[in-house]
Design an enzyme around this catalytic site. Sequence first.
Site, PDB file in Angstrom:
ATOM      1  N   ASN A 157      -3.602   1.159  12.141  1.00 32.95           N
ATOM      2  CA  ASN A 157      -4.203   1.642  10.888  1.00 32.95           C
ATOM      3  C   ASN A 157      -5.666   1.214  10.824  1.00 32.95           C
ATOM      4  O   ASN A 157      -6.183   0.862   9.779  1.00 32.95           O
ATOM      5  CB  ASN A 157      -3.414   1.076   9.688  1.00 32.95           C
ATOM      6  CG  ASN A 157      -3.799   1.745   8.387  1.00 32.95           C
ATOM      7  OD1 ASN A 157      -4.237   2.900   8.371  1.00 32.95           O
ATOM      8  ND2 ASN A 157      -3.670   1.025   7.285  1.00 32.95           N
TER       9      ASN A 157
ATOM     10  N   SER B  56      -1.577 -11.635  -1.764  1.00 32.24           N
ATOM     11  CA  SER B  56      -2.085 -10.633  -2.704  1.00 32.24           C
ATOM     12  C   SER B  56      -1.720 -11.040  -4.116  1.00 32.24           C
ATOM     13  O   SER B  56      -0.686 -11.687  -4.337  1.00 32.24           O
ATOM     14  CB  SER B  56      -1.434  -9.284  -2.364  1.00 32.24           C
ATOM     15  OG  SER B  56      -1.575  -8.386  -3.436  1.00 32.24           O
TER      16      SER B  56
ATOM     17  N   TYR C 278       6.630  -3.955  -0.520  1.00 30.22           N
ATOM     18  CA  TYR C 278       5.388  -4.513   0.011  1.00 30.22           C
ATOM     19  C   TYR C 278       5.109  -5.879  -0.626  1.00 30.22           C
ATOM     20  O   TYR C 278       4.852  -6.872   0.067  1.00 30.22           O
ATOM     21  CB  TYR C 278       4.208  -3.554  -0.259  1.00 30.22           C
ATOM     22  CG  TYR C 278       2.872  -4.227  -0.285  1.00 30.22           C
ATOM     23  CD1 TYR C 278       2.269  -4.643   0.893  1.00 30.22           C
ATOM     24  CD2 TYR C 278       2.205  -4.478  -1.497  1.00 30.22           C
ATOM     25  CE1 TYR C 278       1.048  -5.299   0.862  1.00 30.22           C
ATOM     26  CE2 TYR C 278       0.993  -5.125  -1.530  1.00 30.22           C
ATOM     27  CZ  TYR C 278       0.411  -5.533  -0.346  1.00 30.22           C
ATOM     28  OH  TYR C 278      -0.787  -6.189  -0.380  1.00 30.22           O
TER      29      TYR C 278
ATOM     30  N   LYS D 284       4.983 -10.019   0.864  1.00 27.29           N
ATOM     31  CA  LYS D 284       3.941 -11.041   0.640  1.00 27.29           C
ATOM     32  C   LYS D 284       4.573 -12.307   0.053  1.00 27.29           C
ATOM     33  O   LYS D 284       4.266 -13.425   0.478  1.00 27.29           O
ATOM     34  CB  LYS D 284       2.854 -10.506  -0.289  1.00 27.29           C
ATOM     35  CG  LYS D 284       2.011  -9.396   0.301  1.00 27.29           C
ATOM     36  CD  LYS D 284       1.166  -9.884   1.469  1.00 27.29           C
ATOM     37  CE  LYS D 284       0.340  -8.776   2.096  1.00 27.29           C
ATOM     38  NZ  LYS D 284      -0.236  -9.139   3.401  1.00 27.29           N
TER      39      LYS D 284
HETATM   40  C1  UD1 Z   1      -2.454  -1.582  -5.615  1.00 23.64           C
HETATM   41  C2  UD1 Z   1      -1.018  -1.958  -5.415  1.00 23.64           C
HETATM   42  C3  UD1 Z   1      -0.950  -3.432  -5.110  1.00 23.64           C
HETATM   43  C4  UD1 Z   1      -1.777  -3.722  -3.879  1.00 23.64           C
HETATM   44  C5  UD1 Z   1      -3.209  -3.245  -4.106  1.00 23.64           C
HETATM   45  C6  UD1 Z   1      -4.065  -3.410  -2.879  1.00 23.64           C
HETATM   46  C7  UD1 Z   1       0.337  -0.371  -6.700  1.00 23.64           C
HETATM   47  C8  UD1 Z   1       1.247  -0.191  -7.872  1.00 23.64           C
HETATM   48  N1  UD1 Z   1      -0.236  -1.587  -6.569  1.00 23.64           N
HETATM   49  O1  UD1 Z   1      -2.973  -2.356  -6.697  1.00 23.64           O
HETATM   50  O2  UD1 Z   1       0.378  -3.838  -4.920  1.00 23.64           O
HETATM   51  O3  UD1 Z   1      -1.779  -5.108  -3.620  1.00 23.64           O
HETATM   52  O4  UD1 Z   1      -3.209  -1.871  -4.464  1.00 23.64           O
HETATM   53  O5  UD1 Z   1      -3.814  -2.442  -1.926  1.00 23.64           O
HETATM   54  O6  UD1 Z   1       0.140   0.531  -5.913  1.00 23.64           O
HETATM   55  N2  UD1 Z   1      -5.853   4.441 -10.499  1.00 23.64           N
HETATM   56  C9  UD1 Z   1      -6.141   5.654 -11.104  1.00 23.64           C
HETATM   57  N3  UD1 Z   1      -6.253   6.759 -10.296  1.00 23.64           N
HETATM   58  C10 UD1 Z   1      -6.096   6.713  -8.936  1.00 23.64           C
HETATM   59  C11 UD1 Z   1      -5.806   5.450  -8.325  1.00 23.64           C
HETATM   60  C12 UD1 Z   1      -5.677   4.346  -9.153  1.00 23.64           C
HETATM   61  O7  UD1 Z   1      -6.299   5.746 -12.315  1.00 23.64           O
HETATM   62  O8  UD1 Z   1      -6.198   7.759  -8.273  1.00 23.64           O
HETATM   63  C13 UD1 Z   1      -5.745   3.239 -11.352  1.00 23.64           C
HETATM   64  C14 UD1 Z   1      -4.407   2.545 -11.237  1.00 23.64           C
HETATM   65  O9  UD1 Z   1      -3.488   3.078 -12.154  1.00 23.64           O
HETATM   66  C15 UD1 Z   1      -4.790   1.094 -11.552  1.00 23.64           C
HETATM   67  C16 UD1 Z   1      -6.230   0.992 -11.038  1.00 23.64           C
HETATM   68  O10 UD1 Z   1      -6.716   2.320 -10.914  1.00 23.64           O
HETATM   69  O11 UD1 Z   1      -4.807   0.893 -12.939  1.00 23.64           O
HETATM   70  C17 UD1 Z   1      -6.319   0.299  -9.683  1.00 23.64           C
HETATM   71  O12 UD1 Z   1      -5.432   0.941  -8.801  1.00 23.64           O
HETATM   72  P1  UD1 Z   1      -5.374   0.556  -7.241  1.00 23.64           P
HETATM   73  O13 UD1 Z   1      -6.721   0.626  -6.658  1.00 23.64           O
HETATM   74  O14 UD1 Z   1      -4.310   1.409  -6.621  1.00 23.64           O
HETATM   75  O15 UD1 Z   1      -4.949  -0.978  -7.253  1.00 23.64           O
HETATM   76  P2  UD1 Z   1      -3.679  -1.707  -7.914  1.00 23.64           P
HETATM   77  O16 UD1 Z   1      -2.769  -0.767  -8.554  1.00 23.64           O
HETATM   78  O17 UD1 Z   1      -4.206  -2.819  -8.747  1.00 23.64           O
END
Ligand code: UD1
Length: 340
Positions: free
Chosen positions: A35, A124, A148, A152
């Site tokens: 990856n 994490s 996942y 961890k």
């Molecule tokens: C995610 C993972 C977490 C992992 C981390 C690092 C989930 C539920 N959690 O964290 O376990 O350790 O990534 O890889 O997947 N968002 C949007 N639109 C998008 C993408 C995200 O609104 O297209 C929002 C999400 O709802 C969240 C925030 O942005 O509130 C951050 O999202 P993201 O970057 O995926 O991180 P985490 O959810 O915190």
Amino acid sequence: MLILVTGGAGYIGSHTCVELLLAGHDVVVVDDFSNSSPEALRRVERLAGRPVHLHQLDILDAARLETVFAGRSFDAVIHFAGLKAVGESVAQPLRYFRTNLGTTLNLLEAMARHGVQRLVFSSSSTVYGNPTRVPLTEDMPLSAVNPYGRTKLMIEDILRDFCAANADWQVALLRYFNPVGAHASGLMGEDPRGIPNNLMPFITKVAVGRLEALSVFGTDYPTPDGTAIRDYIHVVDVARGHVAAVQGLASLRGARAVNLGTGRGHSVREVISAMERVLGRPLPTRNAPRRAGDATASWADPSLARQLWGWTATHTLDDMCRDALRWQTAHPDGYDTRPA
Ligand code: UD1
């Protein structure tokens, strides 16, 4: 120091290799590029002006891992290698347990055989489960909300048990919050395969026109603007946290969990606004339902890392957006981008 970095070609791994080399350490990388791209390591060498020694292999292959340790005496290991996509882990839990646990067990056994007793592990903030209180301190209750996250947490438990039985080991469990951004040179950054799951890589792809619009997952959270809050931290700050941790291992006893965050939370809307500021124009977004399993708010109390190692994050949210955008603009197809 001579440091073995597993998963050194990955997003956080590659930025950490640069900082380790710049701090004067020598680096050996193990990566199978499942990856990641070998190009990332060429960029590391270019930025640091020094070579990285590479072993291309899968750590699940214990016999091949043994060849990495033979004839070398590592001062410490930084273990990044592992699978990290939440959705994929829900669909393929056994693959996640086999890979993340199996690689760690092989690594620990190889280290023990060769008398290497210092380790920094990529944990994490997901180990805090759905936080009931923020900011998060290292002593708060732990839980897993997906396979996942469970890998961890299980690896943290394995390392705590192992250190309890082996008093000479010194292990830092670094709990990353939300690493984002890219190297300020624009030469290195995050290169997810396919459509990104995480917020920042998705936003930058929208910013450069590769994706149409950002879906804002959840606009009815109990937060000031209704969107969820996270502790976004610049990947170079995370990388420097590893340098501080590895240099500080000598004064740790046993396995110690340490947060790597900024201590500041930003909502999804604040991240969008920051990117719009940097971009100079609005970004297309649409409101969407909450994503299953997402917490309302998560941010770190980062004071332990400062107390132990004098480390604090220095980059702002605008820095993170600017650097992520610079990387994405220069590399719309990640490391596969052909020079213009
Ligand atoms: C995610 C993972 C977490 C992992 C981390 C690092 C989930 C539920 N959690 O964290 O376990 O350790 O990534 O890889 O997947 N968002 C949007 N639109 C998008 C993408 C995200 O609104 O297209 C929002 C999400 O709802 C969240 C925030 O942005 O509130 C951050 O999202 P993201 O970057 O995926 O991180 P985490 O959810 O915190």
